[in-house]
Design a protein around this motif. Sequence first.
Motif, PDB file in Angstrom:
ATOM      1  N   GLN A  20       0.797  -1.130  -0.039  1.00 54.81           N
ATOM      2  CA  GLN A  20       0.091  -0.136   0.007  1.00 54.81           C
ATOM      3  C   GLN A  20       0.845   1.339  -0.163  1.00 54.81           C
ATOM      4  OE1 GLN A  20      -2.381  -0.626   3.482  1.00 54.81           O
ATOM      5  NE2 GLN A  20      -4.087  -1.622   2.357  1.00 54.81           N
ATOM      6  N   GLN A  23       1.985   1.911  -3.375  1.00 48.33           N
ATOM      7  CA  GLN A  23       0.845   2.143  -4.162  1.00 48.33           C
ATOM      8  C   GLN A  23       0.771   3.751  -4.106  1.00 48.33           C
ATOM      9  OE1 GLN A  23      -2.734   0.033  -3.618  1.00 48.33           O
ATOM     10  NE2 GLN A  23      -3.039  -0.153  -6.013  1.00 48.33           N
ATOM     11  N   GLU A  24       0.835   3.978  -2.755  1.00 43.76           N
ATOM     12  CA  GLU A  24       0.451   5.513  -2.357  1.00 43.76           C
ATOM     13  C   GLU A  24       1.752   6.484  -3.097  1.00 43.76           C
ATOM     14  OE1 GLU A  24       0.063   5.507   1.551  1.00 43.76           O
ATOM     15  OE2 GLU A  24      -1.886   4.362   1.767  1.00 43.76           O
ATOM     16  N   ARG A  27       1.357   6.929  -6.962  1.00 42.79           N
ATOM     17  CA  ARG A  27       0.041   7.032  -7.317  1.00 42.79           C
ATOM     18  C   ARG A  27      -0.253   7.799  -8.628  1.00 42.79           C
ATOM     19  NH1 ARG A  27       1.230  10.680  -3.227  1.00 42.79           N
ATOM     20  NH2 ARG A  27       1.083  12.893  -3.834  1.00 42.79           N
ATOM     21  N   ARG A  30       0.594   3.662 -12.827  1.00 42.21           N
ATOM     22  CA  ARG A  30      -0.159   2.729 -12.905  1.00 42.21           C
ATOM     23  C   ARG A  30       0.092   1.504 -11.762  1.00 42.21           C
ATOM     24  NH1 ARG A  30      -1.789   0.757 -18.620  1.00 42.21           N
ATOM     25  NH2 ARG A  30       0.613   0.774 -18.714  1.00 42.21           N
ATOM     26  N   VAL A  31      -0.185   1.529 -10.622  1.00 41.52           N
ATOM     27  CA  VAL A  31       0.470   0.335  -9.661  1.00 41.52           C
ATOM     28  C   VAL A  31      -0.805  -0.667  -9.486  1.00 41.52           C
ATOM     29  CG1 VAL A  31       1.468  -0.197  -7.471  1.00 41.52           C
ATOM     30  CG2 VAL A  31       2.113   1.923  -8.572  1.00 41.52           C
ATOM     31  N   VAL A  33      -1.792  -4.313  -7.655  1.00 46.75           N
ATOM     32  CA  VAL A  33      -1.437  -5.241  -6.521  1.00 46.75           C
ATOM     33  C   VAL A  33      -2.195  -6.324  -6.522  1.00 46.75           C
ATOM     34  CG1 VAL A  33      -1.344  -5.518  -3.834  1.00 46.75           C
ATOM     35  CG2 VAL A  33      -0.828  -3.476  -4.713  1.00 46.75           C
TER      36      VAL A  33
END
Length: 215
Positions: A20, A23-24, A27, A30-31, A33
């Motif tokens: 996370q 990903q943050e 941002r 394009r991530v 999970v």
Amino acid sequence: MTLLIGIAGGTGSGKTTVAQRIQEYFRHARVVVLPQDAYYKDQSHLPMEERIKVNYDHPDAFDTDLLIRHLLALKQGEAIEMPVYDFKTHTRSSKTIRVQPGDVIILEGILVLHDPRIRSLLDIKIFVDTPDDIRFIRRLTRDIRERGRTVESVIEQYLATVRPMHLEFVEPSKAYADIIIPEGGFNDVAIRVLISTIEQHLRGQAPVAPPPPRR
């Protein structure tokens, strides 16, 4: 070029938190999970009392062939239909989640670094290393709150399969990690090093390999 990151570690180690935070931070990229937990094999062919007895911490509990096909598809720029697993009934839902390819794909799960076929696809291999007592408390809290388990059932499963499988499969896979993160997503220094490594990769540079551990 799509960057594929694998994040492994024991149950409750903080793998999801690390994913996370990545990903943050990225941002604007394009991530994607992918949780390995989504790829548990469907147990609907078994009565409930038999489903409960399945060893869900063993590599055979996962549909690794499907997972690998999906990873290859995402790396090739193709969308996938990710399974949805129901942990309360130990079955795979008829519904799926459509996942589009991304600049960064993060695969997180307890056995991400165990299978050599998966390891060969990973650009960066991470192991989240957290003390056993903290991991157990986190798992106990999660399974009661999110998966409808009782305290007794969580403890029984932990002693019967989770801990033995961790020692046999998860802990040894740490040897394959490029980066080891103690304390998971709360280790700010390690997260910054990881983010820097990802940035190098996204710029087309090879990451700096960590020095070998002292014997």
